[in-house]
Design a protein around this motif. Structure first.
Motif, mmCIF file in Angstrom:
data_model
loop_
_atom_site.group_PDB
_atom_site.id
_atom_site.type_symbol
_atom_site.label_atom_id
_atom_site.label_comp_id
_atom_site.label_asym_id
_atom_site.label_seq_id
_atom_site.Cartn_x
_atom_site.Cartn_y
_atom_site.Cartn_z
ATOM 1 N N ASN A 41 -3.229 10.701 21.318
ATOM 2 C CA ASN A 41 -3.939 9.539 21.875
ATOM 3 C C ASN A 41 -3.129 8.251 21.731
ATOM 4 O OD1 ASN A 41 -6.114 11.131 22.592
ATOM 5 N ND2 ASN A 41 -7.303 10.662 20.758
ATOM 6 N N ALA A 42 -2.207 8.245 20.756
ATOM 7 C CA ALA A 42 -1.369 7.067 20.539
ATOM 8 C C ALA A 42 -0.042 7.167 21.288
ATOM 9 C CB ALA A 42 -1.100 6.883 19.047
ATOM 10 N N GLY B 76 12.012 3.753 3.042
ATOM 11 C CA GLY B 76 12.614 4.794 3.866
ATOM 12 C C GLY B 76 11.644 5.576 4.726
ATOM 13 N N PHE B 77 10.622 4.912 5.278
ATOM 14 C CA PHE B 77 9.657 5.585 6.143
ATOM 15 C C PHE B 77 9.622 4.926 7.517
ATOM 16 C CE2 PHE B 77 8.243 6.609 1.887
ATOM 17 C CZ PHE B 77 7.881 7.944 1.978
ATOM 18 N N VAL B 78 9.384 5.760 8.520
ATOM 19 C CA VAL B 78 9.217 5.274 9.892
ATOM 20 C C VAL B 78 7.748 5.374 10.257
ATOM 21 C CG1 VAL B 78 9.809 5.639 12.303
ATOM 22 C CG2 VAL B 78 11.541 6.030 10.523
ATOM 23 N N LEU B 79 7.142 4.227 10.543
ATOM 24 C CA LEU B 79 5.716 4.186 10.866
ATOM 25 C C LEU B 79 5.498 4.683 12.292
ATOM 26 C CD1 LEU B 79 3.180 3.199 9.297
ATOM 27 C CD2 LEU B 79 3.394 1.036 10.534
ATOM 28 N N LEU B 80 4.588 5.666 12.439
ATOM 29 C CA LEU B 80 4.318 6.270 13.736
ATOM 30 C C LEU B 80 2.954 5.896 14.304
ATOM 31 C CD1 LEU B 80 5.480 9.901 12.869
ATOM 32 C CD2 LEU B 80 6.810 8.150 14.053
ATOM 33 N N PHE B 81 2.024 5.598 13.418
ATOM 34 C CA PHE B 81 0.634 5.396 13.847
ATOM 35 C C PHE B 81 -0.032 4.445 12.875
ATOM 36 C CE2 PHE B 81 -3.847 6.247 13.251
ATOM 37 C CZ PHE B 81 -4.352 6.411 14.532
ATOM 38 N N GLU B 82 -0.896 3.593 13.419
ATOM 39 C CA GLU B 82 -1.756 2.780 12.559
ATOM 40 C C GLU B 82 -3.014 2.389 13.315
ATOM 41 O OE1 GLU B 82 -0.524 -1.356 11.710
ATOM 42 O OE2 GLU B 82 1.344 -0.843 12.747
ATOM 43 N N SER B 83 -4.103 2.310 12.554
ATOM 44 C CA SER B 83 -5.363 1.831 13.104
ATOM 45 C C SER B 83 -6.097 1.119 11.978
ATOM 46 C CB SER B 83 -6.219 2.987 13.638
ATOM 47 O OG SER B 83 -6.660 3.809 12.574
ATOM 48 N N GLY C 281 -1.442 7.719 5.171
ATOM 49 C CA GLY C 281 -1.888 6.726 4.200
ATOM 50 C C GLY C 281 -3.269 6.200 4.527
ATOM 51 N N HIS C 282 -4.101 6.108 3.512
ATOM 52 C CA HIS C 282 -5.428 5.499 3.623
ATOM 53 C C HIS C 282 -5.444 4.259 2.736
ATOM 54 C CE1 HIS C 282 -7.683 9.369 5.068
ATOM 55 N NE2 HIS C 282 -6.797 8.914 5.936
ATOM 56 N N VAL C 283 -5.405 3.110 3.384
ATOM 57 C CA VAL C 283 -5.242 1.836 2.692
ATOM 58 C C VAL C 283 -6.494 0.982 2.903
ATOM 59 C CG1 VAL C 283 -3.793 -0.219 2.469
ATOM 60 C CG2 VAL C 283 -2.763 1.982 3.134
ATOM 61 N N GLN D 85 -18.394 -0.438 4.595
ATOM 62 C CA GLN D 85 -18.313 -1.799 5.126
ATOM 63 C C GLN D 85 -17.762 -2.820 4.118
ATOM 64 O OE1 GLN D 85 -19.210 -2.484 8.460
ATOM 65 N NE2 GLN D 85 -19.411 -0.261 8.580
ATOM 66 N N ASN D 86 -17.322 -2.357 2.943
ATOM 67 C CA ASN D 86 -16.881 -3.294 1.907
ATOM 68 C C ASN D 86 -15.449 -3.763 2.103
ATOM 69 O OD1 ASN D 86 -19.336 -3.155 0.557
ATOM 70 N ND2 ASN D 86 -18.681 -1.442 -0.731
ATOM 71 N N THR D 87 -14.642 -2.973 2.807
ATOM 72 C CA THR D 87 -13.236 -3.312 3.017
ATOM 73 C C THR D 87 -12.846 -2.974 4.452
ATOM 74 O OG1 THR D 87 -12.490 -1.097 2.342
ATOM 75 C CG2 THR D 87 -12.651 -2.779 0.607
ATOM 76 N N LEU D 88 -11.617 -3.322 4.813
ATOM 77 C CA LEU D 88 -11.038 -2.854 6.058
ATOM 78 C C LEU D 88 -10.194 -1.614 5.750
ATOM 79 C CD1 LEU D 88 -9.977 -6.242 7.670
ATOM 80 C CD2 LEU D 88 -11.942 -4.809 8.273
ATOM 81 N N PHE D 89 -10.355 -0.590 6.554
ATOM 82 C CA PHE D 89 -9.679 0.689 6.349
ATOM 83 C C PHE D 89 -8.494 0.763 7.293
ATOM 84 C CE2 PHE D 89 -9.671 5.403 7.371
ATOM 85 C CZ PHE D 89 -9.033 5.778 6.204
ATOM 86 N N TRP D 90 -7.291 0.637 6.726
ATOM 87 C CA TRP D 90 -6.050 0.701 7.503
ATOM 88 C C TRP D 90 -5.479 2.098 7.325
ATOM 89 C CZ3 TRP D 90 -0.512 -0.739 6.070
ATOM 90 C CH2 TRP D 90 0.277 -0.913 7.211
ATOM 91 N N GLN D 91 -5.454 2.867 8.398
ATOM 92 C CA GLN D 91 -4.965 4.243 8.359
ATOM 93 C C GLN D 91 -3.599 4.301 9.027
ATOM 94 O OE1 GLN D 91 -7.112 7.288 10.692
ATOM 95 N NE2 GLN D 91 -7.238 8.484 8.804
#
Length: 351
Positions: free
Chosen positions: A69-70, A110-117, A85-87, A124-130
């Motif tokens: 989808n991305a 040393g990581f290549v980011l492929l996806f983020e949302s 990663g679940h941040v 609802q207490n935080t923002l979930f950056w995946q």
């Protein structure tokens, strides 16, 4: 047919916390296996409103869909080094600069980011950056993820639920809120092992993240920090670290002595290994069903049998999908064999 979840006469609400682990015997990830654990949490109706945590194998099929989808190659999700990663980012933070900083850290390690949302977390207490990424090289990957996690969490607005090429962890305040997480309700969410904890702040049974994505549930007296130090500072496996923590003189013997009767509960999962040690009679229960094995702090059904206090039950899953269960004797043999293969068995060896 497997029996429904069973509530013991004592009731989990008197304990203030619940531990439930389930392993699919064929080591085949399925959504049905995940739902069996989630529905058990619901049936037990735990009242705690502090922490609901569930650890799963990375759901490859779900991530194939996310990548497609991305606009990415979905087959990347099948790579053994594919990292998720679940941040969690505080709502009070200026989110954009935080994300920029975290992306820079990923690159530095040393990581290549492929996806983020990013979206509101289940409670609802935080923002979930995946995020999803691949390492530029695979040298010392677990250690690098551990160090990257620590670097990210130096920002007071950032908390890492998991950052791993093996597991993902979802967190919320209650099991009901956890079930509202879109990934958790997705039919492609599948795992062969599930490790769940529900508890409140003052519960005698506590949860601690182990490394970058492992889970550690323990009673207050357990040397939890010592186990993490042995794994990430000295390069020991979870099995070896647990042997050292509960039998400090192990390296000076031909084999392991019986684990010390410390009257503490210890359950941990890290990489492809897991271990459970009951503190006293009735603190951990094992239920063997036709398709899966349950280990819980309450009897899963009326066939549950208590684990013997102080005697470990361990699981090792190979990359090829094979599983080995280690009872107390086999656990001692495994630790002794691993330590004998080190240059100096009684001296921690750094990476």
């Amino acid at each position: 047919m497997e029996q429904h979840a069973y509530r013991s006469p004592n009731g989990v609400e008197q304990r203030g916390a619940l531990l439930l682990a389930a392993v699919e015997k064929r080591n085949i990830p399925t959504n049905e296996h995940v739902q069996a654990v989630l529905q058990t949490l619901v049936q037990w109706n735990h009242p705690a409103k502090e922490s609901a945590v569930i650890q799963l194998d990375i759901p490859r099929k779900l991530w194939m869909e996310k990548l497609a989808n991305a606009g990415q190659n979905p087959e990347i999700a099948t790579n053994d080094h594919f990292t998720v990663g679940h941040v969690h980012i505080s709502r009070s933070a200026d989110v954009k600069p935080v994300q920029v900083h975290l992306r820079q850290l990923c690159k530095q390690f040393g990581f290549v980011l492929l996806f983020e949302s990013i979206r509101p977390s289940a409670d609802q207490n935080t923002l979930f950056w995946q995020i999803a990424m691949l390492p530029c090289d695979v040298f010392s990957l677990p250690d690098r993820l551990f160090r990257l996690t620590a670097a990210m969490e130096r920002d007071p607005h950032v908390r890492i639920a998991s950052l791993s090429h093996v597991h993902v962890v979802y967190q919320a305040t209650t099991p009901a809120e956890l079930l509202r997480e879109p990934d958790v309700s997705h039919p492609f969410l599948a795992s062969a092992s599930v490790f769940a904890y529900v508890g409140q702040a003052d519960a005698p049974l506590r949860y601690k993240r182990l490394g970058s994505a492992g889970m550690l549930v323990h009673s207050a007296e357990t040397p939890a920090s010592a186990v993490e130090t042995l794994i990430y500072n000295h390069g020991y496996s979870l099995i070896e670290a647990a042997g050292f923590a509960f039998a400090p003189d192990v390296s000076k013997q031909d084999g392991l002595a019986s684990l010390k009767q410390t009257q503490v509960l210890f359950a941990a999962s890290s990489e492809q290994e897991a271990i459970w040690i009951a503190g006293t009679d009735g603190t951990l229960w094992k239920t063997d069903t036709p398709s899966r094995l349950f280990i819980a702090s309450e009897p899963y059904d009326n066939t549950a049998k208590p684990l013997a206090p102080g005697q470990p039950l361990a699981l090792i899953r190979s990359a090829a999908g094979q599983m080995r269960w280690l009872d107390s004797a086999r656990f001692r043999q495994e630790v002794s064999a691993r330590l004998s293969n080190r240059r100096t068995a009684d001296t921690p060896i750094a990476f």
